[in-house]
Design a protein around this motif. Structure first.
Motif, PDB file in Angstrom:
ATOM      1  N   ARG A   1       0.895  -1.365  -0.030  1.00  0.00           N
ATOM      2  CA  ARG A   1      -0.133   0.403  -0.053  1.00  0.00           C
ATOM      3  C   ARG A   1       0.384   1.137  -0.010  1.00  0.00           C
ATOM      4  NH1 ARG A   1      -6.412   1.054   1.162  1.00  0.00           N
ATOM      5  NH2 ARG A   1      -6.670  -1.417   1.206  1.00  0.00           N
ATOM      6  N   ARG A   2       0.434   2.412  -0.791  1.00  0.00           N
ATOM      7  CA  ARG A   2       0.970   3.822  -1.145  1.00  0.00           C
ATOM      8  C   ARG A   2       0.603   4.709  -0.031  1.00  0.00           C
ATOM      9  NH1 ARG A   2       3.548   6.335  -5.830  1.00  0.00           N
ATOM     10  NH2 ARG A   2       4.296   9.102  -4.953  1.00  0.00           N
ATOM     11  N   VAL A   3       1.124   4.775   1.447  1.00  0.00           N
ATOM     12  CA  VAL A   3       0.008   6.024   1.988  1.00  0.00           C
ATOM     13  C   VAL A   3       0.948   7.688   2.254  1.00  0.00           C
ATOM     14  CG1 VAL A   3      -1.429   4.384   3.179  1.00  0.00           C
ATOM     15  CG2 VAL A   3       1.227   5.230   4.088  1.00  0.00           C
ATOM     16  N   PRO A   4       0.464   8.245   2.820  1.00  0.00           N
ATOM     17  CA  PRO A   4       1.407  10.377   2.802  1.00  0.00           C
ATOM     18  C   PRO A   4       1.256   9.565   4.329  1.00  0.00           C
ATOM     19  CG  PRO A   4      -1.357  10.215   3.204  1.00  0.00           C
ATOM     20  CD  PRO A   4      -1.274   8.391   2.909  1.00  0.00           C
ATOM     21  N   THR A   5       2.394  10.861   4.299  1.00  0.00           N
ATOM     22  CA  THR A   5       3.294  11.232   5.835  1.00  0.00           C
ATOM     23  C   THR A   5       2.880  12.158   5.754  1.00  0.00           C
ATOM     24  OG1 THR A   5       4.283   9.401   5.401  1.00  0.00           O
ATOM     25  CG2 THR A   5       5.230  10.892   7.399  1.00  0.00           C
ATOM     26  N   TYR A   6       1.990  13.216   6.880  1.00  0.00           N
ATOM     27  CA  TYR A   6       1.382  14.216   6.988  1.00  0.00           C
ATOM     28  C   TYR A   6       2.624  14.480   8.222  1.00  0.00           C
ATOM     29  CZ  TYR A   6      -2.085  14.105   4.174  1.00  0.00           C
ATOM     30  OH  TYR A   6      -3.535  13.392   2.076  1.00  0.00           O
ATOM     31  N   GLY A   7       2.451  16.199   7.859  1.00  0.00           N
ATOM     32  CA  GLY A   7       3.025  17.153   9.207  1.00  0.00           C
ATOM     33  C   GLY A   7       1.813  18.005   9.321  1.00  0.00           C
ATOM     34  N   PHE A   8       1.547  18.639  10.761  1.00  0.00           N
ATOM     35  CA  PHE A   8       1.168  19.686  11.129  1.00  0.00           C
ATOM     36  C   PHE A   8       1.041  21.056  11.425  1.00  0.00           C
ATOM     37  CE2 PHE A   8      -0.854  15.291  10.888  1.00  0.00           C
ATOM     38  CZ  PHE A   8      -1.827  15.683  10.098  1.00  0.00           C
ATOM     39  N   LEU A   9       0.840  22.250  10.665  1.00  0.00           N
ATOM     40  CA  LEU A   9       1.319  23.310  11.543  1.00  0.00           C
ATOM     41  C   LEU A   9       0.199  24.554  11.776  1.00  0.00           C
ATOM     42  CD1 LEU A   9       3.725  25.264  10.956  1.00  0.00           C
ATOM     43  CD2 LEU A   9       2.878  26.214   8.988  1.00  0.00           C
ATOM     44  N   ILE A  10      -0.046  24.388  13.358  1.00  0.00           N
ATOM     45  CA  ILE A  10      -0.454  25.035  13.652  1.00  0.00           C
ATOM     46  C   ILE A  10      -0.404  26.403  13.686  1.00  0.00           C
ATOM     47  CG2 ILE A  10      -1.760  24.866  15.771  1.00  0.00           C
ATOM     48  CD1 ILE A  10      -0.425  22.853  16.561  1.00  0.00           C
ATOM     49  N   LEU A  11      -1.007  27.101  13.323  1.00  0.00           N
ATOM     50  CA  LEU A  11      -0.944  28.943  12.804  1.00  0.00           C
ATOM     51  C   LEU A  11      -1.820  29.878  13.483  1.00  0.00           C
ATOM     52  CD1 LEU A  11       0.634  29.197   9.729  1.00  0.00           C
ATOM     53  CD2 LEU A  11       1.841  28.741  11.346  1.00  0.00           C
ATOM     54  N   GLY A  12      -1.603  31.369  14.236  1.00  0.00           N
ATOM     55  CA  GLY A  12      -3.151  31.986  13.955  1.00  0.00           C
ATOM     56  C   GLY A  12      -2.220  31.818  16.466  1.00  0.00           C
ATOM     57  N   GLY A  13      -1.603  30.878  16.853  1.00  0.00           N
ATOM     58  CA  GLY A  13      -1.184  31.503  17.878  1.00  0.00           C
ATOM     59  C   GLY A  13       0.006  32.259  18.117  1.00  0.00           C
ATOM     60  N   ALA A  14      -0.035  32.499  19.270  1.00  0.00           N
ATOM     61  CA  ALA A  14       0.937  33.306  19.722  1.00  0.00           C
ATOM     62  C   ALA A  14       2.553  32.419  19.171  1.00  0.00           C
ATOM     63  CB  ALA A  14       1.712  33.215  21.878  1.00  0.00           C
ATOM     64  N   TYR A  15       2.515  31.888  18.624  1.00  0.00           N
ATOM     65  CA  TYR A  15       4.081  31.181  17.757  1.00  0.00           C
ATOM     66  C   TYR A  15       3.717  29.750  16.906  1.00  0.00           C
ATOM     67  CZ  TYR A  15       5.185  31.316  23.059  1.00  0.00           C
ATOM     68  OH  TYR A  15       5.176  31.577  24.337  1.00  0.00           O
ATOM     69  N   PRO A  16       4.311  30.297  15.601  1.00  0.00           N
ATOM     70  CA  PRO A  16       3.816  28.234  14.831  1.00  0.00           C
ATOM     71  C   PRO A  16       4.371  27.280  15.635  1.00  0.00           C
ATOM     72  CG  PRO A  16       4.924  30.230  13.728  1.00  0.00           C
ATOM     73  CD  PRO A  16       4.985  30.378  14.970  1.00  0.00           C
ATOM     74  N   VAL A  17       3.756  26.730  15.852  1.00  0.00           N
ATOM     75  CA  VAL A  17       3.723  24.996  16.551  1.00  0.00           C
ATOM     76  C   VAL A  17       3.372  24.201  15.083  1.00  0.00           C
ATOM     77  CG1 VAL A  17       2.725  23.555  17.979  1.00  0.00           C
ATOM     78  CG2 VAL A  17       2.793  25.715  18.719  1.00  0.00           C
ATOM     79  N   LEU A  18       4.549  23.059  15.337  1.00  0.00           N
ATOM     80  CA  LEU A  18       4.573  21.614  14.110  1.00  0.00           C
ATOM     81  C   LEU A  18       4.517  20.486  14.856  1.00  0.00           C
ATOM     82  CD1 LEU A  18       5.410  21.329  11.761  1.00  0.00           C
ATOM     83  CD2 LEU A  18       7.460  20.922  12.143  1.00  0.00           C
ATOM     84  N   VAL A  19       3.495  19.811  14.151  1.00  0.00           N
ATOM     85  CA  VAL A  19       2.932  18.872  14.536  1.00  0.00           C
ATOM     86  C   VAL A  19       4.261  17.280  13.658  1.00  0.00           C
ATOM     87  CG1 VAL A  19       1.758  16.871  15.764  1.00  0.00           C
ATOM     88  CG2 VAL A  19       1.315  18.997  16.041  1.00  0.00           C
ATOM     89  N   ASP A  20       5.553  17.085  14.518  1.00  0.00           N
ATOM     90  CA  ASP A  20       5.788  16.190  13.508  1.00  0.00           C
ATOM     91  C   ASP A  20       6.131  16.431  12.846  1.00  0.00           C
ATOM     92  OD1 ASP A  20       4.603  13.382  15.124  1.00  0.00           O
ATOM     93  OD2 ASP A  20       3.706  13.026  13.846  1.00  0.00           O
ATOM     94  N   THR A  21       7.521  15.519  12.062  1.00  0.00           N
ATOM     95  CA  THR A  21       8.787  16.029  10.958  1.00  0.00           C
ATOM     96  C   THR A  21       8.863  14.842   9.505  1.00  0.00           C
ATOM     97  OG1 THR A  21      10.568  15.076  12.198  1.00  0.00           O
ATOM     98  CG2 THR A  21       9.553  17.636  12.856  1.00  0.00           C
ATOM     99  N   GLY A  22       7.864  13.970  10.237  1.00  0.00           N
ATOM    100  CA  GLY A  22       8.693  13.165   8.719  1.00  0.00           C
ATOM    101  C   GLY A  22       9.312  12.120   8.562  1.00  0.00           C
ATOM    102  N   TYR A  23      10.493  11.702   7.550  1.00  0.00           N
ATOM    103  CA  TYR A  23      11.125  10.721   7.457  1.00  0.00           C
ATOM    104  C   TYR A  23      12.147  11.602   7.642  1.00  0.00           C
ATOM    105  CZ  TYR A  23       9.035   9.678   3.226  1.00  0.00           C
ATOM    106  OH  TYR A  23       9.111   9.289   1.938  1.00  0.00           O
ATOM    107  N   ARG A  24      13.604  10.986   7.650  1.00  0.00           N
ATOM    108  CA  ARG A  24      15.006  11.299   7.732  1.00  0.00           C
ATOM    109  C   ARG A  24      15.130  11.426   6.192  1.00  0.00           C
ATOM    110  NH1 ARG A  24      19.781  12.384  10.482  1.00  0.00           N
ATOM    111  NH2 ARG A  24      18.595  12.615  12.154  1.00  0.00           N
ATOM    112  N   ASP A  25      15.089  10.273   4.950  1.00  0.00           N
ATOM    113  CA  ASP A  25      15.281  10.092   4.234  1.00  0.00           C
ATOM    114  C   ASP A  25      14.918   8.738   3.433  1.00  0.00           C
ATOM    115  OD1 ASP A  25      17.199   8.022   4.464  1.00  0.00           O
ATOM    116  OD2 ASP A  25      18.799   9.949   5.095  1.00  0.00           O
ATOM    117  N   ASN A  26      14.709   8.740   1.725  1.00  0.00           N
ATOM    118  CA  ASN A  26      14.051   8.045   1.616  1.00  0.00           C
ATOM    119  C   ASN A  26      15.065   6.386   1.625  1.00  0.00           C
ATOM    120  OD1 ASN A  26      12.296   8.670   0.655  1.00  0.00           O
ATOM    121  ND2 ASN A  26      13.354   9.529  -1.420  1.00  0.00           N
ATOM    122  N   ALA A  27      15.661   6.309   1.999  1.00  0.00           N
ATOM    123  CA  ALA A  27      17.453   5.420   2.145  1.00  0.00           C
ATOM    124  C   ALA A  27      16.893   4.899   3.709  1.00  0.00           C
ATOM    125  CB  ALA A  27      18.566   6.004   2.614  1.00  0.00           C
TER     126      ALA A  27
END
Ligand SMILES: [Zn+2]
Length: 282
Positions: A30-56
């Motif tokens: 199966r092929r699935v996406p890998t998402y991250g989520f950027l939360i904006l509009g608050g005091a500062y940007p917050v990022l949830v998850d950063t994905g995988y280092r590289d394909n290898a």
């Protein structure tokens, strides 16, 4: 200003289907996406998850990474006018290979937020290959750098508010230290739920090989019990207005049921710069 969630596309992964949904299409890819989520509009940007280092690095799990130039985290953030140094907090739903692979692209002044139980679990040797050495070593560097890492004990503290409107809560599923991120948006509570749910359709809407009422199917990759995973999923379905897993399109939920799905690029509170909202019924 209300909080908004922007979806980041870190590239797809190809893996065996039954890893995602227990017993489904064994041996098929199966092929699935890998998402991250950027939360904006608050005091500062917050990022949830950063994905995988590289394909290898995905090869170490026998999986295939499909990360292209467009999927680089700097490019994904830049689409929303954000640079790595602007991100105040990176929250990890958990520390698996495809969720915590880019923390070393951020300065030590960006604080990485992890549930302490998850950091312990990542070096326990349980689920060992899913916690790759370079990612975990980087987190240990942060542990020894002032302000670079923040540890929570969500099992004991209960939910913790990170910034106004962004609440972290123990997930009690997938890994021993997984957490969910609740975001209060103008359209309701959106919950970024990591890998507690892999596949909305085959686990929740039409649960694979489950005949009885209002039951959910588990994933093929959980550290705890099937009972705990089912309960964690039902809690999500009953506690939020939108669910945002990392490897599937978001879902709109109401009183325990999935009532809508977003066309691949996301929902109500989640916006994408070029795609307009496109909901279809579950
Ligand atoms: Zn994952």
């Amino acid at each position: 200003m209300a909080l908004e969630i922007r979806i980041l596309d870190y590239g797809d992964i190809e893996l065996e289907s039954s890893f995602l949904v227990l017993g489904r299409d064994c041996g098929r890819t199966r092929r699935v996406p890998t998402y991250g989520f950027l939360i904006l509009g608050g005091a500062y940007p917050v990022l949830v998850d950063t994905g995988y280092r590289d394909n290898a690095i995905m090869e170490t799990l026998g999986m295939r990474g499909l990360q292209f130039h467009e999927n680089m985290i700097e490019r994904q953030l830049a689409k929303h006018g954000v640079k790595p140094r602007d991100v105040r907090y990176i929250v990890h739903t958990h520390l698996h290979i495809d969720h915590a692979g880019k923390d070393d692209h951020f300065p030590m002044t960006t604080t990485v937020v992890v549930n302490r139980r998850e950091l312990e679990y990542s070096v326990s040797g349980l689920m060992h290959p899913q916690y790759p050495k370079p990612d975990i070593i980087h987190l240990i560097e942060r542990l020894h750098t002032p302000q670079a890492l923040r540890l929570e004990d969500l099992e004991l503290s209960g939910p913790i508010e990170l910034i106004p409107g962004v609440v972290l809560e123990a997930a009690y599923a997938h890994t021993e230290g997984s957490l969910n991120v609740h975001v209060e948006t103008a359209e309701g509570r959106a919950t970024i739920c990591g890998d507690v749910i892999y596949d909305i359709q085959d686990q929740v809407v039409e649960p694979f090989r489950i005949a009885f009422a209002d039951e959910v199917q588990v994933t093929g990759n959980h550290a705890g019990s099937k009972r705990a995973e089912k309960a964690a999923i039902k809690k999500l379905l009953n506690g939020s207005d939108f669910l945002l897993p990392v490897h599937d399109k978001p879902a709109k939920v109401h009183r325990g049921q999935v009532v809508g799905r977003l066309e691949w690029e996301v929902p109500g509170p989640v916006s994408h710069s070029v795609h307009r909202r496109a909901w279809f019924p579950a």
